[in-house]
Design an enzyme around this catalytic site. Structure first.
Site, short mmCIF file in Angstrom:
data_model
loop_
_atom_site.label_atom_id
_atom_site.label_comp_id
_atom_site.label_asym_id
_atom_site.label_seq_id
_atom_site.Cartn_x
_atom_site.Cartn_y
_atom_site.Cartn_z
N ASP A 67 0.79 -1.31 -0.07
CA ASP A 67 -0.14 0.07 -0.11
C ASP A 67 0.69 1.24 0.19
OD1 ASP A 67 0.83 -0.55 2.61
OD2 ASP A 67 -0.97 -0.84 3.42
N ASN A 137 -7.58 -3.53 14.10
CA ASN A 137 -8.92 -3.75 13.64
C ASN A 137 -9.07 -4.85 12.65
OD1 ASN A 137 -7.92 -2.42 11.61
ND2 ASN A 137 -9.36 -0.83 11.14
N HIS A 139 -7.10 -4.97 9.80
CA HIS A 139 -6.85 -4.77 8.42
C HIS A 139 -5.56 -5.50 8.10
CE1 HIS A 139 -4.98 -0.80 9.52
NE2 HIS A 139 -3.97 -1.67 8.99
N GLU A 144 -9.53 -1.98 4.87
CA GLU A 144 -10.24 -1.75 6.39
C GLU A 144 -11.40 -2.73 6.62
OE1 GLU A 144 -8.56 -0.12 8.45
OE2 GLU A 144 -8.21 2.00 7.90
#
Ligand code: GLP
Length: 268
Positions: A67, A137, A139, A144
C-alpha cells in the site's frame, strides 16, 4: 493456517527472515510482497544484516508493496516508498527499478493505477511470498473492515481507528493522509505464500478473529483462512487470546518432524 508462536518479537523477525531467505535461495527471480508498519522493521533489519554478511542477495528479486498513502509524494518522509528505502532498499542490492509501490499521484486515475498495478504483478509472475502485518482492527494492507473479500488494488478510506493508531507516527502539525492505495484482499490471496507477523498485546484480539473468528469482511485478515499457504508468526502477547495455544505449539513440533523426514516442501 500454520500458526507459530514465539517467546518474543525478535524470534518472530528471525523466523520471518528465514522464510524470505529460503525463498530467495530457492527461486531465482523471486517476487516478494512487502509490508510497512512497525512490525516488519525488525524483519528488514535481519535481512539487511544477512545481506551485509554476504549471506543474501536481492539482486534478482522483484518486490511489490502492499500500500501507499495518497496525497504525499515519494520524497515525503511519511511515504511508504521512503519507509522502504530507509528500512530495506537503500541497504541491500535490490534493483530499485524492480521495486513497486501502488502509487496514485495527482491527476492520475486511481482505477487505472490499480489495474496497472495488478497487471504489473501478473507480468512479474505473481507474488511468491507476501509479508503482512495486521491492524488492531484486523486490516491487512489498508483493507479496512468491510472491504470486499474479492477486492483488488484500489483506493481505500482509512478508518478513524487506523488514523488514531497511526497518528503516533505523525507530528502534531504534519499532514496525515486519510486515503491510501492498497492491494485488495483478492490480490493478497493470489500470493503463493502469505506470511503474517503480529506482535504485542494490542494485536491479540485481531489475531484471534483472524484465526478462529468467522470468515468475515469485518475482520479482513480472516480472509487468510481461505489461503492454502498462510503462515502466521506470533509472539506470546499477540497469541494471548488464542484458546488453543498448546495445539499450535504441538502441531508445529509435528510439522518440524514431518519436514525433517520428508524435506521442506515449498510450492513457489
Ligand atoms: C498499517 C499498514 C499495514 C500494517 C498495519 C499495522 O497501517 N497499512 O500494512 O500491517 O497498519 O502496523 P504496525 O505494524 O505498525 O502495527
Amino acid at each position: 493456517m500454520q500458526v507459530i508462536i514465539f517467546d518474543n518479537p525478535q524470534q518472530v523477525a528471525e523466523n520471518a527472515a528465514q522464510w524470505v531467505e529460503k525463498l530467495i535461495n530457492k527461486k531465482s527471480g523471486a517476487v516478494l510482497g512487502l509490508a510497512t508498519g512497525s512490525t516488519p522493521i525488525s524483519l528488514y533489519k535481519q535481512l539487511v544484516a544477512k545481506h551485509q554478511a554476504d549471506e543474501l542477495s536481492f539482486a534478482n528479486t522483484t518486490s511489490f508493496n502492499l500500500d501507499e498513502y495518497l496525497g504525499i509524494d515519494e520524497n515525503n518522509a511519511q511515504s511508504y516508498r521512503h519507509f522502504m528505502n530507509e528500512n530495506l532498499f537503500d541497504h541491500v542490492d535490490i534493483d530499485k527499478s524492480k521495486t513497486f509501490v501502488p502509487t496514485c499521484n495527482q491527476g492520475e486515475n486511481p482505477r487505472e493505477q490499480g489495474l496497472a498495478y495488478e497487471e504489473k504483478i501478473k507480468q512479474a509472475g505473481g507474488i511468491d511470498l507476501q509479508i503482512l502485518g495486521i491492524g488492531a482492527n484486523g486490516h491487512i494492507g489498508f483493507n479496512e473492515p468491510t472491504s470486499s473479500l474479492a477486492s483488488r488494488t484500489r483506493i481505500k478510506t482509512l478508518t478513524q481507528q487506523t488514523l488514531n493508531d497511526n497518528s503516533r507516527l505523525f507530528a502534531a502539525d504534519e499532514f496525515q493522509p486519510t486515503l491510501a492505495m492498497t492491494m485488495g484482499i483478492a490480490t493478497i490471496l493470489d500470493a503463493r505464500y502469505v506470511l503474517l507477523m503480529a506482535t504485542g498485546e494490542n494485536k491479540a484480539s485481531a489475531v484471534k478473529s483472524m484465526i478462529t473468528g468467522p470468515l468475515s469482511a469485518v475482520c479482513p485478515a480472516s480472509a487468510l483462512q481461505l489461503h492454502e499457504n498462510a503462515i502466521v508468526l506470533l509472539d506470546k502477547a499477540a497469541a494471548s487470546e488464542l484458546e488453543d495455544q498448546e495445539y499450535y505449539l504441538w502441531a508445529n513440533e509435528q510439522n518440524l518432524k514431518i519436514n525433517q523426514e520428508f524435506g521442506l516442501y515449498h510450492n513457489y
